[in-house]
Design a protein around this motif. Structure first.
Motif, PDB file in Angstrom:
ATOM      1  N   PHE A  10       0.811  -1.135   0.149  1.00 32.81           N
ATOM      2  CA  PHE A  10       0.010   0.045  -0.019  1.00 32.81           C
ATOM      3  C   PHE A  10       0.844   1.281   0.020  1.00 32.81           C
ATOM      4  O   PHE A  10       2.006   1.199   0.508  1.00 32.81           O
ATOM      5  N   ASN A  11       0.422   2.192  -1.001  1.00 35.41           N
ATOM      6  CA  ASN A  11       0.992   3.672  -0.581  1.00 35.41           C
ATOM      7  C   ASN A  11       0.625   4.171   0.718  1.00 35.41           C
ATOM      8  O   ASN A  11      -0.578   3.794   1.296  1.00 35.41           O
ATOM      9  N   ARG A  12       1.048   5.089   1.328  1.00 37.30           N
ATOM     10  CA  ARG A  12       0.527   5.908   2.720  1.00 37.30           C
ATOM     11  C   ARG A  12      -0.569   6.359   2.501  1.00 37.30           C
ATOM     12  O   ARG A  12      -1.504   6.299   3.345  1.00 37.30           O
ATOM     13  N   SER A  13      -0.843   6.932   1.549  1.00 37.94           N
ATOM     14  CA  SER A  13      -2.257   7.651   1.240  1.00 37.94           C
ATOM     15  C   SER A  13      -3.355   6.595   1.202  1.00 37.94           C
ATOM     16  O   SER A  13      -4.310   6.843   1.686  1.00 37.94           O
ATOM     17  N   LYS A  14      -3.427   5.533   0.411  1.00 43.44           N
ATOM     18  CA  LYS A  14      -4.251   4.439   0.481  1.00 43.44           C
ATOM     19  C   LYS A  14      -4.334   3.881   1.895  1.00 43.44           C
ATOM     20  O   LYS A  14      -5.383   3.427   2.251  1.00 43.44           O
ATOM     21  N   LYS A  15      -3.176   3.606   2.715  1.00 41.46           N
ATOM     22  CA  LYS A  15      -3.304   3.149   3.804  1.00 41.46           C
ATOM     23  C   LYS A  15      -4.294   4.167   4.985  1.00 41.46           C
ATOM     24  O   LYS A  15      -5.032   3.585   5.631  1.00 41.46           O
ATOM     25  N   MET A  16      -3.972   5.167   4.700  1.00 38.72           N
ATOM     26  CA  MET A  16      -4.417   6.276   5.483  1.00 38.72           C
ATOM     27  C   MET A  16      -5.973   6.275   5.230  1.00 38.72           C
ATOM     28  O   MET A  16      -7.076   6.545   6.106  1.00 38.72           O
ATOM     29  N   ASN A  17      -6.488   6.209   4.143  1.00 40.42           N
ATOM     30  CA  ASN A  17      -8.026   6.212   3.353  1.00 40.42           C
ATOM     31  C   ASN A  17      -8.550   5.065   4.158  1.00 40.42           C
ATOM     32  O   ASN A  17      -9.803   4.959   4.695  1.00 40.42           O
TER      33      ASN A  17
ATOM     34  N   ILE B 235      -7.542   3.312   6.836  1.00 42.78           N
ATOM     35  CA  ILE B 235      -7.849   3.893   8.180  1.00 42.78           C
ATOM     36  C   ILE B 235      -8.776   4.511   8.612  1.00 42.78           C
ATOM     37  O   ILE B 235      -9.780   4.195   9.578  1.00 42.78           O
ATOM     38  N   THR B 236      -9.024   5.645   7.754  1.00 44.75           N
ATOM     39  CA  THR B 236     -10.300   6.721   7.588  1.00 44.75           C
ATOM     40  C   THR B 236     -11.425   5.792   7.613  1.00 44.75           C
ATOM     41  O   THR B 236     -12.651   6.156   8.298  1.00 44.75           O
ATOM     42  N   LEU B 237     -11.648   4.883   6.330  1.00 48.98           N
ATOM     43  CA  LEU B 237     -12.869   4.117   6.559  1.00 48.98           C
ATOM     44  C   LEU B 237     -13.326   3.279   7.498  1.00 48.98           C
ATOM     45  O   LEU B 237     -14.535   3.151   8.090  1.00 48.98           O
TER      46      LEU B 237
END
Length: 87
Positions: free
Chosen positions: A2-9, A11-13
């Motif tokens: 995962f790239n960092r942005s996708k991982k944060m998305n 986690i947010t979901l």
């Protein structure tokens, strides 16, 4: 993977799914106990959180929906125990 942005998305979901269902379960508990202040607060927060979730889930991938649902499931369990703890 995962790239960092996708991982944060993701986690947010998970967090928004958790929060949404946590509030619904807690509100149900408050309704059965006739705790008006809790009902009012949860009713507002459920709608407020949902207004931010709609777009994320409606236009997300199947995996996004699974992550959201796992958060919702976790929120259900923890809200159940939280409700029992405060009463």
């Amino acid at each position: 993977m995962f790239n960092r942005s996708k991982k944060m998305n993701r986690i947010t979901l998970f967090t928004t799914g958790f929060t949404q269902v946590f509030l619904v379960v807690l509100n149900t508990y408050f309704i059965t106990r006739e705790f008006l202040l809790g009902i009012i607060a949860c009713g507002f927060l459920i709608s407020f959180v949902w207004s931010h979730n709609v777009k994320k889930i409606a236009f997300g991938s199947e995996w996004d929906r699974i992550i959201y649902s796992l958060g919702a499931m976790t929120g259900s369990i923890l809200a159940f125990y939280f409700g029992k703890f405060i009463y």
